[in-house]
Design a protein around this motif. Structure first.
Motif, PDB file in Angstrom:
ATOM      1  N   PRO A 151       1.258  -0.631  -3.493  1.00  0.00           N
ATOM      2  CA  PRO A 151       0.377  -1.970  -3.425  1.00  0.00           C
ATOM      3  C   PRO A 151       0.833  -2.374  -1.980  1.00  0.00           C
ATOM      4  O   PRO A 151       1.619  -2.249  -1.184  1.00  0.00           O
ATOM      5  CB  PRO A 151       0.922  -2.932  -4.455  1.00  0.00           C
ATOM      6  CG  PRO A 151       1.519  -2.175  -5.531  1.00  0.00           C
ATOM      7  CD  PRO A 151       2.139  -0.757  -4.761  1.00  0.00           C
ATOM      8  N   GLU A 152      -0.264  -3.269  -1.418  1.00  0.00           N
ATOM      9  CA  GLU A 152      -0.189  -3.811  -0.045  1.00  0.00           C
ATOM     10  C   GLU A 152       0.859  -4.954  -0.118  1.00  0.00           C
ATOM     11  O   GLU A 152       0.871  -5.386  -1.210  1.00  0.00           O
ATOM     12  CB  GLU A 152      -1.681  -4.236   0.218  1.00  0.00           C
ATOM     13  CG  GLU A 152      -2.831  -3.473   0.588  1.00  0.00           C
ATOM     14  CD  GLU A 152      -2.553  -2.713   2.087  1.00  0.00           C
ATOM     15  OE1 GLU A 152      -1.965  -3.189   2.855  1.00  0.00           O
ATOM     16  OE2 GLU A 152      -2.893  -1.531   2.134  1.00  0.00           O
ATOM     17  N   GLY A 153       1.729  -4.893   0.953  1.00  0.00           N
ATOM     18  CA  GLY A 153       2.430  -5.960   1.302  1.00  0.00           C
ATOM     19  C   GLY A 153       3.976  -5.799   0.661  1.00  0.00           C
ATOM     20  O   GLY A 153       4.852  -6.457   0.722  1.00  0.00           O
ATOM     21  N   LYS A 178       3.616   6.966   8.486  1.00  0.00           N
ATOM     22  CA  LYS A 178       2.924   7.743   7.188  1.00  0.00           C
ATOM     23  C   LYS A 178       3.835   6.879   5.931  1.00  0.00           C
ATOM     24  O   LYS A 178       3.182   7.156   4.971  1.00  0.00           O
ATOM     25  CB  LYS A 178       3.251   9.059   6.921  1.00  0.00           C
ATOM     26  CG  LYS A 178       2.583   9.849   8.241  1.00  0.00           C
ATOM     27  CD  LYS A 178       2.679  11.472   8.110  1.00  0.00           C
ATOM     28  CE  LYS A 178       1.978  11.958   9.353  1.00  0.00           C
ATOM     29  NZ  LYS A 178       2.397  13.541   9.220  1.00  0.00           N
ATOM     30  N   LEU A 179       4.437   6.065   6.212  1.00  0.00           N
ATOM     31  CA  LEU A 179       5.036   5.141   5.139  1.00  0.00           C
ATOM     32  C   LEU A 179       4.251   4.216   4.501  1.00  0.00           C
ATOM     33  O   LEU A 179       3.624   3.521   5.184  1.00  0.00           O
ATOM     34  CB  LEU A 179       6.427   4.626   5.498  1.00  0.00           C
ATOM     35  CG  LEU A 179       7.579   5.604   5.872  1.00  0.00           C
ATOM     36  CD1 LEU A 179       8.751   4.572   6.473  1.00  0.00           C
ATOM     37  CD2 LEU A 179       8.131   6.235   4.610  1.00  0.00           C
ATOM     38  N   ALA A 180       4.127   4.373   3.167  1.00  0.00           N
ATOM     39  CA  ALA A 180       3.131   3.201   2.553  1.00  0.00           C
ATOM     40  C   ALA A 180       3.639   1.812   2.540  1.00  0.00           C
ATOM     41  O   ALA A 180       2.807   0.976   2.534  1.00  0.00           O
ATOM     42  CB  ALA A 180       2.793   3.745   0.898  1.00  0.00           C
ATOM     43  N   GLN A 192       8.084  -1.441  -5.954  1.00  0.00           N
ATOM     44  CA  GLN A 192       9.175  -1.354  -5.104  1.00  0.00           C
ATOM     45  C   GLN A 192       9.535   0.274  -5.455  1.00  0.00           C
ATOM     46  O   GLN A 192       9.918   0.982  -4.597  1.00  0.00           O
ATOM     47  CB  GLN A 192      10.304  -2.267  -5.296  1.00  0.00           C
ATOM     48  CG  GLN A 192      10.011  -3.572  -4.481  1.00  0.00           C
ATOM     49  CD  GLN A 192      11.407  -4.244  -4.187  1.00  0.00           C
ATOM     50  OE1 GLN A 192      12.248  -4.060  -4.745  1.00  0.00           O
ATOM     51  NE2 GLN A 192      11.245  -4.651  -2.779  1.00  0.00           N
ATOM     52  N   ALA A 193       9.464   0.345  -6.416  1.00  0.00           N
ATOM     53  CA  ALA A 193      10.068   1.857  -6.949  1.00  0.00           C
ATOM     54  C   ALA A 193       8.916   2.944  -6.552  1.00  0.00           C
ATOM     55  O   ALA A 193       9.217   3.724  -5.910  1.00  0.00           O
ATOM     56  CB  ALA A 193       9.725   1.971  -8.677  1.00  0.00           C
ATOM     57  N   ALA A 194       7.449   2.703  -6.265  1.00  0.00           N
ATOM     58  CA  ALA A 194       6.716   3.310  -5.846  1.00  0.00           C
ATOM     59  C   ALA A 194       6.945   3.625  -4.262  1.00  0.00           C
ATOM     60  O   ALA A 194       6.674   4.720  -3.704  1.00  0.00           O
ATOM     61  CB  ALA A 194       4.959   2.835  -5.979  1.00  0.00           C
ATOM     62  N   ALA A 195       7.195   2.269  -3.590  1.00  0.00           N
ATOM     63  CA  ALA A 195       7.471   2.421  -2.115  1.00  0.00           C
ATOM     64  C   ALA A 195       8.752   3.328  -2.087  1.00  0.00           C
ATOM     65  O   ALA A 195       8.787   4.135  -0.974  1.00  0.00           O
ATOM     66  CB  ALA A 195       7.714   1.025  -1.752  1.00  0.00           C
ATOM     67  N   ILE A 196       9.806   3.193  -2.826  1.00  0.00           N
ATOM     68  CA  ILE A 196      11.128   3.880  -2.516  1.00  0.00           C
ATOM     69  C   ILE A 196      10.726   5.407  -2.788  1.00  0.00           C
ATOM     70  O   ILE A 196      11.313   6.419  -1.973  1.00  0.00           O
ATOM     71  CB  ILE A 196      12.115   3.614  -3.494  1.00  0.00           C
ATOM     72  CG1 ILE A 196      12.443   2.134  -3.014  1.00  0.00           C
ATOM     73  CG2 ILE A 196      13.321   4.410  -3.625  1.00  0.00           C
ATOM     74  CD1 ILE A 196      13.566   1.340  -3.993  1.00  0.00           C
ATOM     75  N   ARG A 197       9.932   5.693  -3.802  1.00  0.00           N
ATOM     76  CA  ARG A 197       9.476   7.259  -4.003  1.00  0.00           C
ATOM     77  C   ARG A 197       8.893   7.744  -2.793  1.00  0.00           C
ATOM     78  O   ARG A 197       8.877   8.716  -2.241  1.00  0.00           O
ATOM     79  CB  ARG A 197       8.329   7.483  -5.215  1.00  0.00           C
ATOM     80  CG  ARG A 197       7.914   8.621  -5.315  1.00  0.00           C
ATOM     81  CD  ARG A 197       6.732   8.584  -6.323  1.00  0.00           C
ATOM     82  NE  ARG A 197       5.872   9.996  -6.154  1.00  0.00           N
ATOM     83  CZ  ARG A 197       5.233  10.598  -5.337  1.00  0.00           C
ATOM     84  NH1 ARG A 197       5.175  10.084  -4.142  1.00  0.00           N
ATOM     85  NH2 ARG A 197       4.840  11.879  -5.318  1.00  0.00           N
ATOM     86  N   ASP A 198       7.968   6.738  -2.045  1.00  0.00           N
ATOM     87  CA  ASP A 198       7.161   7.385  -0.995  1.00  0.00           C
ATOM     88  C   ASP A 198       8.129   7.491   0.142  1.00  0.00           C
ATOM     89  O   ASP A 198       8.112   8.514   1.112  1.00  0.00           O
ATOM     90  CB  ASP A 198       6.214   6.365  -0.571  1.00  0.00           C
ATOM     91  CG  ASP A 198       5.334   6.413   0.712  1.00  0.00           C
ATOM     92  OD1 ASP A 198       4.549   7.267   0.565  1.00  0.00           O
ATOM     93  OD2 ASP A 198       5.587   6.156   1.882  1.00  0.00           O
ATOM     94  N   LEU A 199       9.056   6.748   0.294  1.00  0.00           N
ATOM     95  CA  LEU A 199      10.348   6.902   1.449  1.00  0.00           C
ATOM     96  C   LEU A 199      11.154   8.113   1.249  1.00  0.00           C
ATOM     97  O   LEU A 199      11.103   8.917   2.201  1.00  0.00           O
ATOM     98  CB  LEU A 199      11.060   5.717   1.261  1.00  0.00           C
ATOM     99  CG  LEU A 199      12.239   5.656   2.038  1.00  0.00           C
ATOM    100  CD1 LEU A 199      12.089   5.798   3.688  1.00  0.00           C
ATOM    101  CD2 LEU A 199      13.178   4.482   1.823  1.00  0.00           C
TER     102      LEU A 199
END
Length: 347
Positions: free
Chosen positions: A35-37, A61-63, A235-242
């Motif tokens: 999600p944004e933000g 490229k990080l989300a 945050q879990a999705a952001a960490i996965r992306d990272l």
């Protein structure tokens, strides 16, 4: 995409009397879409991950909005996560065991294995040590609960020795080189370029480097994250992306050693060209992403060898508890937001 920032460590050293609680990671699979933000902070070491992502172009490229704060040791990075000042930390193989033992609610989400020699033992002038077997009866520098301690123990085991066969001398990692020069200890594990600098300073005195036995080093680099962050789907999705972009950056570095040496080791870390090349060679140019079945075996062995030496006593630690299994199977080929994939679930 917002530029990533590197935040000073002191901005996060705020005293807190509250832990992160015992929130567990959600049972749901990880979403690809972020999600944004969403923002996360990574507890870094010497700008390493920040530069790895920047030089490889993966930072763009990080989300999520990812920022970095430097901490000089694994325990300080863990404390930053405990205090809520960071959600992710870059560490070696022993800090996750410390986190596990201390109920810090931090679990491994990513791992790579470097191909170089890594940390090895160096000896004092005129120590008489020429092989690992010669460590018997010698004074060996030890910093408890560190990767260096585990390296000593694995090498002793490889030649049929134990901690009882040497005289452990407990010192800080930064004290090893001076203690070797002064003859206060006979051997210690040194990382590069410290090892090369030390050996150059005592050239002609009989001091030497002792190669690791097979398996003496794990050469593991982990990313671990707080369960509180992982319990939040965004945050879990952001960490996965990272994690996926971290993997891609490591594989990029395999083929871009010259840029890594010149831009990170020389320009950012201010090493001499000679020291930078030594440090890069020690890490190697064939970093790989291991399967988690391999990681569980290796991590359990590290737990067992440290506990056999009296560390992390009083608890039976199972390596499987140190991993968030939802991240098992991620590779550099896993889809991310920057690949133009639609929102999906990783099974």
């Amino acid at each position: 995409m917002k530029p990533r920032t590197i935040l000073p460590a002191f901005a996060f050293l705020v005293v807190s009397t509250f832990g992160l609680g015992t929130a567990s990671a959600a049972d749901e699979p990880l979403a690809i879409e972020v999600p944004e933000g969403v923002s996360i902070v990574l507890a870094d070491d010497a700008n390493n991950v920040a530069n790895l992502l920047k030089l490889s172009g993966q930072d763009q490229k990080l989300a999520a909005d990812v920022s970095f704060a430097n901490f000089s040791s694994g325990p300080l990075r863990l404390e930053a996560i405990r205090a809520g000042a960071a959600q992710v930390g870059a560490v070696g193989d022993v800090p996750p065991i410390l986190a596990h033992f201390s109920d810090a609610d931090v679990v491994i989400v990513g791992a790579v294995i470097t191909s170089g020699e890594g940390n090895t033992l160096a000896t004092a002038p005129d120590s008489g040590i020429e092989t690992l077997e010669d460590l018997a009866g010698k004074r060996v520098g030890i910093t408890v609960g560190t990767a260096q301690q585990a390296t000593v123990l694995r090498n002793l085991r490889a030649v049929g020795l134990t901690l009882d066969d040497i005289e452990p001398i407990h010192l800080g990692l930064s004290e090893f080189a001076d203690a070797l020069r002064a003859g206060q200890i006979d051997a210690a594990v040194l990382k590069q370029p410290d090892r090369a600098r030390y050996l150059a300073s005592v050239e002609g005195t009989g001091a030497r480097e002792i190669d690791n036995a097979p398996g003496g080093n794990t050469n593991l680099k982990y990313l671990y994250a707080s369960k509180s962050a992982l319990a939040d789907p965004a945050q879990a999705a952001a960490i996965r992306d990272l994690v996926v972009h971290w993997y891609r950056a490591h594989l990029w570095k395999n083929d871009n050693q010259e840029l890594w040496i010149s831009e990170y080791l020389v320009k950012d870390q201010r090493l001499s060209r000679e020291d930078a090349e030594i440090a890069a060679a020690s890490e190697g140019d064939a970093t790989r992403i291991p399967g988690w079945d391999e990681l569980l075996v290796t991590q359990q062995d590290t737990i067992d060898i440290l506990q056999s030496a009296g560390e992390f006593a009083g608890k039976e630690l199972d390596a499987a508890d140190e991993f968030d299994t939802r991240f098992d199977g991620l590779t550099e080929a896993s889809p991310t937001v920057s690949d133009g994939k639609s929102a999906a679930l990783v099974q």
